[in-house]
Each structure stands twice: as structure tokens, then as C-alpha cells.
Write an enzyme that holds these catalytic residues in place. Structure first.
Site, PDB file in Angstrom:
ATOM      1  N   TYR A  68      -2.190  -1.436  10.267  1.00 16.65           N
ATOM      2  CA  TYR A  68      -2.312  -1.706   8.837  1.00 16.65           C
ATOM      3  C   TYR A  68      -1.085  -1.207   8.094  1.00 16.65           C
ATOM      4  CZ  TYR A  68      -4.064  -1.510   4.043  1.00 16.65           C
ATOM      5  OH  TYR A  68      -4.210  -1.668   2.689  1.00 16.65           O
ATOM      6  N   SER A 127       0.854  -1.191   0.000  1.00 18.20           N
ATOM      7  CA  SER A 127       0.000   0.000   0.000  1.00 18.20           C
ATOM      8  C   SER A 127       0.887   1.237   0.000  1.00 18.20           C
ATOM      9  CB  SER A 127      -0.901   0.025   1.235  1.00 18.20           C
ATOM     10  OG  SER A 127      -1.547   1.279   1.369  1.00 18.20           O
TER      11      SER A 127
END
Length: 281
Positions: free
Chosen positions: A160, A147
Site C-alpha cells: 500500500y 497518503s
């Protein structure tokens, strides 16, 4: 692409919707048969029917919950005998769409192992299962979906973001170890993608549909051990890395981010309720 990587099958985790499903469609269009792996059998079978009908390729499904520890013997058994040329490690979870400080996350003790299993352990175990045959053939492609939040410390999404840093670093280390074996291992690090995880944000210059992003990112598979997958995400990543941490991590900016995200979620929920009400009439 199946000729390029000397094996007919692509294995994709988290493939019943979103980015994983987009990879499945796009790689099937390149001539690959598929094995798609995700938690829900019903959604997998629906995706398999759609992909098979539109592309004519064979689609095998394996139901597995990547938050669990005891799934890999089942996966390896079901992959037995298949020549896998491409692995897409896409499965991942976001603990909550709303930004939270670490200690404010509900059911934190349970969510920590769930996230580690899904976002970190799954990546390592799938590579352990599939990489040996690629090494033996001296050919293969592994795409590990990280990401854009891995490009800089990302408060309010700390668990995350940290897990996606692992994906990035592990991928780049593996590429260094196995590049001489003719294998491409790449971390794909997108920013905004319109999926269920992000609340289906409206696509724009920065936010892509899953289909558009996958189509674009596959053009960069030979561009190095990491790619943002698009020019706009590359520019955004460079810009964020150049913002001083004193600004990026200031309370004012963090509070503004929380307010912005929560407002977007509230609007999306209202729109969903309106659509439900219209259907009920």
C-alpha cells in the site's frame, strides 16, 4: 470553481463513500456537476441521490471495478461529450487493515495485481482519458489522493505504501510537464482520516473526518504539487521524516504498531457487535 477551471463537470473515482464522497459533496457545493465512479451501482445511486438532494447539482454515475483491466473503454464512452474541469483520483484499496509482513499476506498472488490496478493503473488511465481536453482548453485541476505513508518507508503496509509513493511521484512529474498548460496537478497526502478503510477511528487533532479534511485540503490546491492538506498533517509528516530509520523500523516499534492496530480493530469489532445486539432487541 467551475468558472476557475472552465468546465462544468468534476469526475471523482471511489466516490460512493469516504474521502471520495466528501469531495463530491464539497465540489458540488462549489457549483460543479459530478460524475462519480465506483464499483457498486447501488451505493453510487444512493450517493447520487443524497448529493443531488442537498446541493441541487446533476450527478451522473458510472459503475466500474478498478481492480479490473477492462473497464476504461466503458468509462471513456460514458464520459463522452462532457467537459471535465476537475478530476479527483481517489480510488484505492488497502489489502488488510491489520499490518502484515509482505509474505504473510493471504492470497498474495491475487492481491498484488488487484492493488496495482486499483491504486496505480487507475490513476494513469483516468489521467490519460481526461488530461488531453484539459491541455486543449489550457485549464484544469487534477487531485490525486496519495497518503502520508508515502513520506517515509512504511513497513507492515509495504504494498500500500509503495503504491502511494507512485501516486505522489507520478503527480509531481505530471505537474512539471503540464504546468505551462495552465493545469494544476497535485498529490494530496493525508495521514489519519476516519473512513471505512481505517475503521472509522474517532476524530481528533490528527484524525479528521473525511468532510473536514476535504474542506481544509481544497484551500491548498494552489500551494504546490503536493500537500498534506492540513497543518497538523504537515507537522506529523515533518516529524516522521526526522525520526531515524533505526528507530522507526525497529522490531520493537513495529511489534508495538501491530499490537496497537490489532487492539483497535478488536475494540471496533466488539462495539459493532454490541450495536448489532442492541438493534436486534
Amino acid at each position: 470553481m467551475e468558472k476557475t477551471f472552465h468546465a462544468p463537470y468534476t469526475v471523482i473515482t471511489g466516490a460512493s463513500d469516504g474521502i471520495g464522497k466528501a469531495y463530491a459533496f464539497e465540489l458540488a457545493k462549489h457549483g460543479m456537476d459530478l460524475v462519480i465512479i465506483s464499483r457498486t451501482q447501488r451505493k453510487l445511486e444512493k450517493a447520487a441521490r443524497e448529493i443531488g438532494a442537498r446541493t441541487g447539482k446533476q450527478v451522473k454515475v458510472i459503475a466500474a471495478d478498478f481492480t479490473k483491466d477492462d473497464i476504461y473503454e466503458h468509462i471513456e464512452k460514458n464520459l463522452g461529450g462532457l467537459e471535465v474541469g476537475v478530476l479527483v483520483n481517489n480510488v484505492g484499496m488497502l489489502l488488510c487493515r491489520q499490518p502484515h509482513r509482505f509474505l504473510d499476506i493471504e492470497q498474495l498472488d491475487q492481491k498484488i495485481p488487484d492493488l496495482i490496478n486499483c491504486n496505480i493503473k487507475a490513476l494513469m488511465k483516468m489521467c490519460r482519458i481526461i488530461l488531453p481536453a484539459m491541455v486543449k482548453r489550457k485549464k484544469g485541476l487534477i487531485l490525486n489522493v496519495s497518503s502520508g505513508v508515502a513520506c517515509s518507508p512504511w513497513p507492515m503496509y509495504s504494498l500500500y505504501a509503495a503504491s502511494k509513493v507512485f501516486v505522489q511521484r507520478f503527480s509531481r512529474c505530471l505537474q512539471a510537464e503540464y504546468k505551462a498548460n495552465g493545469i494544476i496537478i497535485q498529490a494530496v497526502t493525508p495521514f489519519g482520516i476516519s473512513t471505512s478503510m481505517t475503521g472509522y477511528q474517532d476524530p481528533n487533532f490528527i484524525t479528521f473526518t473525511a468532510e473536514d479534511f476535504v474542506r481544509t485540503s481544497l484551500q491548498y490546491v494552489t500551494a504546490g504539487d503536493q500537500t498534506y492538506g492540513s497543518v497538523s498533517h504537515q507537522l506529523l509528516g515533518s516529524a516522521i521524516q526526522n525520526i531515524p530509520k533505526s528507530i522507526l523500523h525497529s522490531d520493537v516499534l513495529l511489534d508495538s504498531m501491530v499490537e496497537y492496530v490489532n487492539k483497535k480493530i478488536s475494540i471496533q469489532k466488539k462495539n459493532e457487535c454490541s450495536k448489532t445486539s442492541e438493534l436486534a432487541k
